[in-house]
Design a protein around this motif. Structure first.
Motif, PDB file in Angstrom:
ATOM      1  N   SER A  88      62.884  16.420  74.044  1.00 34.76           N
ATOM      2  CA  SER A  88      61.668  15.810  74.536  1.00 34.76           C
ATOM      3  C   SER A  88      61.252  14.737  73.551  1.00 34.76           C
ATOM      4  N   ALA A  89      60.711  13.698  74.057  1.00 34.20           N
ATOM      5  CA  ALA A  89      60.250  12.639  73.176  1.00 34.20           C
ATOM      6  C   ALA A  89      58.809  12.929  72.810  1.00 34.20           C
ATOM      7  N   ARG A 121      55.428  10.273  81.935  1.00 34.03           N
ATOM      8  CA  ARG A 121      56.345   9.198  82.293  1.00 34.03           C
ATOM      9  C   ARG A 121      56.999   9.456  83.636  1.00 34.03           C
ATOM     10  N   PRO A 173      59.957   9.317  86.253  1.00 34.24           N
ATOM     11  CA  PRO A 173      61.369   9.445  85.961  1.00 34.24           C
ATOM     12  C   PRO A 173      62.158   8.150  86.094  1.00 34.24           C
ATOM     13  N   ALA A 192      69.602  10.818  78.914  1.00 36.14           N
ATOM     14  CA  ALA A 192      69.661   9.526  79.587  1.00 36.14           C
ATOM     15  C   ALA A 192      68.420   9.315  80.433  1.00 36.14           C
ATOM     16  N   THR A 249      65.558   8.551  79.305  1.00 38.24           N
ATOM     17  CA  THR A 249      64.334   8.758  78.546  1.00 38.24           C
ATOM     18  C   THR A 249      63.878   7.406  77.986  1.00 38.24           C
ATOM     19  N   ALA A 308      61.664  21.548  82.877  1.00 34.57           N
ATOM     20  CA  ALA A 308      62.237  21.819  81.573  1.00 34.57           C
ATOM     21  C   ALA A 308      63.168  23.019  81.576  1.00 34.57           C
ATOM     22  N   ARG A 309      62.974  23.920  82.512  1.00 35.61           N
ATOM     23  CA  ARG A 309      63.825  25.104  82.559  1.00 35.61           C
ATOM     24  C   ARG A 309      65.219  24.724  83.018  1.00 35.61           C
ATOM     25  N   PRO A 310      66.197  24.892  82.188  1.00 36.76           N
ATOM     26  CA  PRO A 310      67.540  24.513  82.619  1.00 36.76           C
ATOM     27  C   PRO A 310      68.041  25.469  83.678  1.00 36.76           C
ATOM     28  N   SER A 335      58.866  29.576  74.617  1.00 38.14           N
ATOM     29  CA  SER A 335      58.631  28.363  73.854  1.00 38.14           C
ATOM     30  C   SER A 335      57.296  28.507  73.148  1.00 38.14           C
ATOM     31  N   PRO A 336      57.212  27.973  71.954  1.00 40.60           N
ATOM     32  CA  PRO A 336      55.934  28.056  71.243  1.00 40.60           C
ATOM     33  C   PRO A 336      54.840  27.370  72.048  1.00 40.60           C
ATOM     34  N   ASP A 375      52.952  23.928  71.316  1.00 39.27           N
ATOM     35  CA  ASP A 375      53.616  22.644  71.469  1.00 39.27           C
ATOM     36  C   ASP A 375      53.323  21.971  72.796  1.00 39.27           C
ATOM     37  N   HIS A 376      52.932  22.779  73.772  1.00 36.51           N
ATOM     38  CA  HIS A 376      52.995  22.242  75.122  1.00 36.51           C
ATOM     39  C   HIS A 376      51.956  21.188  75.422  1.00 36.51           C
ATOM     40  N   ALA A 402      50.886  18.838  73.440  1.00 39.43           N
ATOM     41  CA  ALA A 402      51.263  17.532  72.924  1.00 39.43           C
ATOM     42  C   ALA A 402      52.580  17.044  73.509  1.00 39.43           C
ATOM     43  N   THR A 403      53.402  17.958  73.950  1.00 46.23           N
ATOM     44  CA  THR A 403      54.762  17.551  74.310  1.00 46.23           C
ATOM     45  C   THR A 403      54.827  17.048  75.736  1.00 46.23           C
ATOM     46  N   GLN A 404      55.446  15.924  75.880  1.00 49.48           N
ATOM     47  CA  GLN A 404      55.664  15.382  77.208  1.00 49.48           C
ATOM     48  C   GLN A 404      57.166  15.376  77.426  1.00 49.48           C
ATOM     49  N   VAL A 405      57.559  15.969  78.481  1.00 50.97           N
ATOM     50  CA  VAL A 405      58.985  15.920  78.735  1.00 50.97           C
ATOM     51  C   VAL A 405      59.281  14.755  79.633  1.00 50.97           C
ATOM     52  N   VAL A 406      60.112  13.893  79.153  1.00 51.02           N
ATOM     53  CA  VAL A 406      60.401  12.700  79.928  1.00 51.02           C
ATOM     54  C   VAL A 406      61.846  12.711  80.375  1.00 51.02           C
ATOM     55  N   ARG A 407      62.367  13.919  80.402  1.00 52.17           N
ATOM     56  CA  ARG A 407      63.745  14.060  80.885  1.00 52.17           C
ATOM     57  C   ARG A 407      63.758  13.694  82.364  1.00 52.17           C
ATOM     58  N   ARG A 408      64.888  13.141  82.763  1.00 54.15           N
ATOM     59  CA  ARG A 408      65.023  12.727  84.143  1.00 54.15           C
ATOM     60  C   ARG A 408      64.876  13.911  85.078  1.00 54.15           C
TER      61      ARG A 408
END
Lengths: 165, 469
Positions: free
Chosen positions: A46-47, A60, A62, A82, A84, B11-13, B456-457, B460-461, B463-469
């Motif tokens: 994560s960024a 953001r 996608p 990829a 991101t 986020a969950r794979p 997950s801790p 963190d959540h 502040a954390t932004q998941v920008v995964r596709r």
């Protein structure tokens, strides 16, 4: 047991031994190609916003298309992260496996503190922080802080990034 | 799942692949290879299938299955390759030991001597003990980081075990090396257990001290040298290794411990100057050993020109080389070579028997199995997150690597011969049990490295932004 049957048995034994090895190697290759399956940890990959003041990050979308208007940014073009996008402000961006990096890449080929990108007088500068496998700008391994031109591939481990204006 | 719903559903794979099915397939294949090999030995030597064959095969299969089930239960995300490869190597060892038993039996029959007791059932018993310990480690050791708490205890125990053969009553000298401990007709090699304990100790010790050991003060001829006061540890290990060489007269063990420490030091500090320093100390030790000890000098002379000593000190290595040559590309086939001509064919020289009967094809296959095993171990070191686990799994893999290199290099005359067991293949209980314990510890570490993060801790959540596709 005839001699012929024994020869067959002998070759079958070697064949079975190698079959074991070949199955193992094929499975190993699959394991190498998709390491993410086995390596989840949601917070990773994560960024995070860089620590100093920066334009606050909005959730953001996608699509990578939207970022271009918001100023310079780093786009991950290849690798597990990829698409991101990391907006570039006035603060430096650190890249590595360490959880406090701006871009946390979970990649066995990247070091904990792999590289940083910071604003210089003539543009954005990339510096390798003593990584094991090196930081590569357009096929050249950099040894000193180097200006990162836009749209040139920057490779860190299995991840490729590009600076976008 | 404790992940807050607002955070990121993406986020969950996808479902974790544990690859346990692959492990089972490979285990069945390994068992099949063993059955095929034993059949071949039985028919090729004209001995015919032993009445107890299927019982023995069943026991081996059951042991492999027990190990697999415990792995499924305790460490479901562990590496799927370690267990099948270790099992296959153990089974290949059993087949070869059985084959040498048959040779010994036939020779006794020819000479009219009473039939010797077969070794293969002893080895099978040791395999059972090894699986028992393997299961125990998996049951007791939930988290490898617990081991870090007992760093110095393990270190002390390791050194005591290493020196135990020198103790007056229980120590025993076999074939010139004081490496055994005999308690009531029951002998074992404490060095085998010591190698695990010392790997744990080195890992725990280096995690704490690696920052100061990595400091570089001076450069001599462009070589960055560590500070003088940081030389203490490497010198102490060097002295202990030399002590093992001098008092227990065992080159292999001495080399194993020194090599292990230098490699782990390099991995911990990432300073290649430690490797240079280690090699220099090794060179000094080697020259000293060459000048001071007759048996070391003999080994080197035999290595340089074995055929000059072909009926004295070089007999073993010459027979081994003839064996490899006789094997050629595809081998004579199990049961059709003369592996029994090499003294100690089922311990130190088991590789030459396998090389003769399986040929280059089989020998390369076995080397590949070791290579994959060690690669997986190092891979675990790369993927696990805590530094102690990294160093420990790297260290355990390196003990296997050094052993394979030293003994196979010695048997093939690449380097002077030093007595070490071939991991998993050689006849001998201590070595088999210790190597299976290594596999168990590696599985525990890899289970931690590969399993999905339990929670997950939560902090963190926000502040954390998941920008995964």
């Amino acid at each position: 047991m005839t001699e012929f049957a024994l020869t067959l048995l002998r070759l079958a034994f070697l064949g079975a031994l190698w079959l074991f090895i070949i199955i193992t190697v094929i499975a190993l290759r699959r394991d190498l190609m998709q390491p993410r399956e086995a390596r989840p940890a949601p917070t990773r990959g994560s960024a995070r916003p860089p620590k100093p003041a920066k334009p606050p990050k909005q959730p953001r979308p996608p699509k990578p298309a939207r970022h271009a208007k918001t100023g310079p940014s780093l786009l991950v073009t290849e690798g597990p992260l990829a698409a991101t996008v990391i907006p570039l402000g006035s603060a430096q961006v650190t890249i590595g496996r360490a959880p406090d990096s701006t871009l946390v890449i979970d990649d066995d080929y990247a070091s904990s503190r792999h590289a940083r990108i910071y604003p210089g007088d003539d543009g954005w500068i990339v510096e390798d922080l003593g990584s094991t496998n090196g930081t590569w700008v357009d096929r050249n391994r950099i040894t000193s802080p180097t200006i990162l031109p836009p749209n040139v591939p920057l490779r860190i481990g299995r991840t490729t990034l590009q600076l976008q204006r | 799942m404790s992940t807050p719903a607002t955070a990121h559903p993406v986020a969950r794979p996808p479902r974790q692949r544990t690859r346990r099915g692959l492990e089972l397939i490979l285990l069945i294949l390994a068992w099949g290879i063993g059955v095929l090999g034993t059949q071949q030995v039985a028919w090729a030597t004209g001995e015919g299938l032993h009445s107890r064959f299927w019982i023995t095969a069943g026991v081996v299969g059951a042991l492999a299955l027990i190990a697999h089930i415990i792995v499924r239960w305790r460490v479901p995300y562990a590496d799927p390759f370690l267990l099948p490869i270790a099992t296959l190597l153990t089974i290949l060892g059993l087949v070869m030991i059985y084959r040498l038993d048959v040779a010994a039996l036939q020779r006794a029959e020819r000479n009219g001597n009473p039939a010797p007791t077969p070794d293969v059932y002893n080895q099978l018993t040791w395999y059972a003990v090894a699986v028992l310990l393997f299961v125990l480690v998996l049951l007791v050791l939930r988290d490898h980081r617990i081991l870090q708490r007992y760093t110095y205890t393990f270190g002390l125990l390791g050194v005591i075990l290493l020196l135990l053969p020198l103790a007056p009553v229980i120590g025993a000298t076999v074939n010139g090396a004081t490496l055994w401990v005999r308690v009531g007709g029951f002998t074992f090699q404490p060095a085998e257990a010591a190698k695990i304990l010392l790997a744990i100790f080195f890992a725990g010790y280096l995690v704490v001290t690696r920052d100061s050991l990595a400091l570089v003060r001076t450069k001599v001829l462009g070589v960055p040298l560590p500070r003088a006061r940081d030389l203490g540890p490497i010198l102490i290990v060097w002295m202990v290794s030399l002590g093992v060489l001098v008092f227990e007269r065992d080159l292999g063990t001495s080399l194993l411990f020194f090599g292990l420490f230098v490699c782990m030091l390099y991995i911990a500090t990432q300073r290649w100057s430690w490797l240079v320093l280690g090699l220099l100390l090794f060179a000094v030790g080697a020259v000293f050993a060459y000048l001071a000890f007759g048996h070391v000098r003999t080994r080197v002379q035999v290595w340089l020109d074995p055929f000059a000593f072909s009926d004295t000190g070089g007999y073993q290595i010459v027979q081994s080389l003839y064996g490899f040559a006789n094997g050629g590309l595809f081998g004579t086939g199990l049961g059709r070579g003369y592996p029994e001509l090499v003294p100690f064919a089922n311990t130190d020289f088991i590789m030459s028997g396998l090389g003769e009967e399986l040929g280059l094809t089989g020998a390369i296959g076995i080397m590949l199995l070791y290579a994959i095993l060690i690669e997986r171990g190092l891979r675990i070191a790369v993927s696990v997150r805590d530094p102690f686990g990294q160093l420990l799994s790297a260290g355990l893999s390196i003990t296997l690597a050094i052993q394979v290199f030293v003994i196979v290099g010695g048997v093939t005359r690449l380097i002077p011969l030093t007595g070490l067991t071939t991991p998993f293949l050689s006849y001998g209980g201590s070595s088999l049990v210790a190597n299976w314990a290594i596999i168990a510890i590696l599985l525990v570490i890899s289970n931690r490295a590969r399993r999905p993060a339990p929670e997950s801790p939560a902090s963190d959540h926000v502040a954390t932004q998941v920008v995964r596709r």
